[in-house]
Motif scaffolding. Structure first.
Motif, PDB file in Angstrom:
ATOM      1  N   MET A   9      -2.761 -33.819 -17.700  1.00  0.00           N
ATOM      2  CA  MET A   9      -2.302 -33.340 -16.410  1.00  0.00           C
ATOM      3  C   MET A   9      -0.878 -33.829 -16.177  1.00  0.00           C
ATOM      4  O   MET A   9      -0.511 -34.925 -16.602  1.00  0.00           O
ATOM      5  CB  MET A   9      -3.212 -33.841 -15.292  1.00  0.00           C
ATOM      6  CG  MET A   9      -2.864 -33.260 -13.959  1.00  0.00           C
ATOM      7  SD  MET A   9      -3.936 -33.709 -12.569  1.00  0.00           S
ATOM      8  CE  MET A   9      -5.308 -34.539 -13.247  1.00  0.00           C
ATOM      9  N   ALA A  10      -0.095 -33.008 -15.482  1.00  0.00           N
ATOM     10  CA  ALA A  10       1.262 -33.392 -15.090  1.00  0.00           C
ATOM     11  C   ALA A  10       1.529 -32.822 -13.707  1.00  0.00           C
ATOM     12  O   ALA A  10       1.044 -31.748 -13.360  1.00  0.00           O
ATOM     13  CB  ALA A  10       2.289 -32.864 -16.079  1.00  0.00           C
ATOM     14  N   GLY A  11       2.294 -33.554 -12.920  1.00  0.00           N
ATOM     15  CA  GLY A  11       2.668 -33.090 -11.591  1.00  0.00           C
ATOM     16  C   GLY A  11       1.833 -33.711 -10.504  1.00  0.00           C
ATOM     17  O   GLY A  11       0.900 -34.476 -10.755  1.00  0.00           O
ATOM     18  N   GLN A  16       1.053 -29.000  -9.979  1.00  0.00           N
ATOM     19  CA  GLN A  16       0.174 -29.802 -10.836  1.00  0.00           C
ATOM     20  C   GLN A  16      -0.445 -28.863 -11.866  1.00  0.00           C
ATOM     21  O   GLN A  16      -1.016 -27.826 -11.506  1.00  0.00           O
ATOM     22  CB  GLN A  16      -0.912 -30.472 -10.010  1.00  0.00           C
ATOM     23  CG  GLN A  16      -1.750 -31.447 -10.809  1.00  0.00           C
ATOM     24  CD  GLN A  16      -2.742 -32.158  -9.928  1.00  0.00           C
ATOM     25  OE1 GLN A  16      -3.713 -31.548  -9.491  1.00  0.00           O
ATOM     26  NE2 GLN A  16      -2.492 -33.421  -9.645  1.00  0.00           N
ATOM     27  N   ILE A  17      -0.310 -29.237 -13.123  1.00  0.00           N
ATOM     28  CA  ILE A  17      -0.837 -28.409 -14.217  1.00  0.00           C
ATOM     29  C   ILE A  17      -1.802 -29.252 -15.046  1.00  0.00           C
ATOM     30  O   ILE A  17      -1.452 -30.360 -15.455  1.00  0.00           O
ATOM     31  CB  ILE A  17       0.287 -27.887 -15.128  1.00  0.00           C
ATOM     32  CG1 ILE A  17       1.332 -27.115 -14.324  1.00  0.00           C
ATOM     33  CG2 ILE A  17      -0.285 -27.009 -16.241  1.00  0.00           C
ATOM     34  CD1 ILE A  17       2.566 -26.725 -15.116  1.00  0.00           C
ATOM     35  N   VAL A  70      -5.762 -23.371 -18.501  1.00  0.00           N
ATOM     36  CA  VAL A  70      -4.633 -23.869 -17.723  1.00  0.00           C
ATOM     37  C   VAL A  70      -4.995 -23.783 -16.245  1.00  0.00           C
ATOM     38  O   VAL A  70      -5.154 -22.690 -15.694  1.00  0.00           O
ATOM     39  CB  VAL A  70      -3.363 -23.037 -17.998  1.00  0.00           C
ATOM     40  CG1 VAL A  70      -2.162 -23.663 -17.301  1.00  0.00           C
ATOM     41  CG2 VAL A  70      -3.108 -22.889 -19.490  1.00  0.00           C
ATOM     42  N   LYS A  71      -5.138 -24.936 -15.607  1.00  0.00           N
ATOM     43  CA  LYS A  71      -5.423 -25.010 -14.167  1.00  0.00           C
ATOM     44  C   LYS A  71      -4.122 -25.374 -13.472  1.00  0.00           C
ATOM     45  O   LYS A  71      -3.495 -26.387 -13.801  1.00  0.00           O
ATOM     46  CB  LYS A  71      -6.499 -26.062 -13.912  1.00  0.00           C
ATOM     47  CG  LYS A  71      -6.686 -26.459 -12.485  1.00  0.00           C
ATOM     48  CD  LYS A  71      -7.499 -25.463 -11.730  1.00  0.00           C
ATOM     49  CE  LYS A  71      -7.806 -26.035 -10.337  1.00  0.00           C
ATOM     50  NZ  LYS A  71      -8.001 -25.049  -9.348  1.00  0.00           N
ATOM     51  N   VAL A  72      -3.679 -24.546 -12.536  1.00  0.00           N
ATOM     52  CA  VAL A  72      -2.395 -24.730 -11.875  1.00  0.00           C
ATOM     53  C   VAL A  72      -2.595 -24.757 -10.364  1.00  0.00           C
ATOM     54  O   VAL A  72      -3.221 -23.851  -9.801  1.00  0.00           O
ATOM     55  CB  VAL A  72      -1.431 -23.583 -12.231  1.00  0.00           C
ATOM     56  CG1 VAL A  72      -0.086 -23.785 -11.564  1.00  0.00           C
ATOM     57  CG2 VAL A  72      -1.275 -23.436 -13.734  1.00  0.00           C
ATOM     58  N   ALA A 109       6.840 -25.054  -6.055  1.00  0.00           N
ATOM     59  CA  ALA A 109       7.776 -25.591  -7.046  1.00  0.00           C
ATOM     60  C   ALA A 109       8.767 -24.526  -7.502  1.00  0.00           C
ATOM     61  O   ALA A 109       8.407 -23.366  -7.661  1.00  0.00           O
ATOM     62  CB  ALA A 109       7.016 -26.126  -8.254  1.00  0.00           C
ATOM     63  N   LEU A 110      10.001 -24.953  -7.725  1.00  0.00           N
ATOM     64  CA  LEU A 110      11.007 -24.083  -8.308  1.00  0.00           C
ATOM     65  C   LEU A 110      10.726 -23.909  -9.798  1.00  0.00           C
ATOM     66  O   LEU A 110      10.024 -24.713 -10.410  1.00  0.00           O
ATOM     67  CB  LEU A 110      12.404 -24.665  -8.098  1.00  0.00           C
ATOM     68  CG  LEU A 110      12.858 -24.818  -6.650  1.00  0.00           C
ATOM     69  CD1 LEU A 110      14.189 -25.552  -6.597  1.00  0.00           C
ATOM     70  CD2 LEU A 110      12.953 -23.467  -5.968  1.00  0.00           C
ATOM     71  N   ASP A 111      11.308 -22.875 -10.392  1.00  0.00           N
ATOM     72  CA  ASP A 111      11.041 -22.551 -11.797  1.00  0.00           C
ATOM     73  C   ASP A 111      11.359 -23.710 -12.740  1.00  0.00           C
ATOM     74  O   ASP A 111      10.619 -23.964 -13.682  1.00  0.00           O
ATOM     75  CB  ASP A 111      11.846 -21.316 -12.201  1.00  0.00           C
ATOM     76  CG  ASP A 111      11.391 -20.764 -13.539  1.00  0.00           C
ATOM     77  OD1 ASP A 111      10.188 -20.495 -13.681  1.00  0.00           O
ATOM     78  OD2 ASP A 111      12.246 -20.619 -14.427  1.00  0.00           O
TER      79      ASP A 111
END
Length: 97
Positions: free
Chosen positions: A8-10, A18-19, A62-64, A69-71
Motif C-alpha cells: 500500500m502507498a498513500g 491510497q493505492i 488494484v484498490k484505489v 490527488a493530482l496526476d
C-alpha cells in the motif's frame, strides 16, 4: 513481473490517493473509490495502468481510494506501491520516473 506481496502507498488525507496492490489472475482488476470518479476515474486508472505496464505487471488487483490527488501524485503513489509489492523498495528503479 510477479507481485511478491500485497503493498500500500498513500494516505486518506485530502489531495492524496491510497493505492493497494495485490496479486491477481484475471488481468488488471480496479476498485476505484473517488468523489470525482465520474470526471477523472478513467484518467486515474490510465495513469496507474501506465506505471503497471512499465513494470510489466498485467495481473493484479488494484484498490484505489482517491481524495482529489493530482496526476503527479497518482503516478508517484503508483510507482511506490509497485516497488513495494515487487520488494524493490531498497533498490528503486529510477528510470521509470
Amino acid at each position: 513481473m510477479e507481485i511478491k506481496k500485497t503493498a500500500m502507498a498513500g494516505t486518506l488525507e485530502s489531495s492524496d490517493i491510497q493505492i493497494m496492490l495485490s496479486q491477481g489472475s484475471n488481468g488488471l482488476e480496479f476498485d476505484l473509490v473517488s468523489d470525482v470518479a465520474k470526471q477523472f476515474g478513467k484518467a486515474i486508472q490510465a495513469t496507474i495502468t501506465d506505471v503497471l505496464n512499465t513494470y510489466d505487471i498485467h495481473d493484479a488487483k488494484v484498490k484505489v481510494v482517491d481524495k482529489g490527488a493530482l496526476d503527479m501524485v497518482v503516478k508517484a503513489r503508483a510507482i511506490t506501491v509497485v516497488q513495494r509489492a515487487l520488494d524493490m523498495a531498497d533498490e528503486p528503479d529510477w528510470k521509470v520516473i
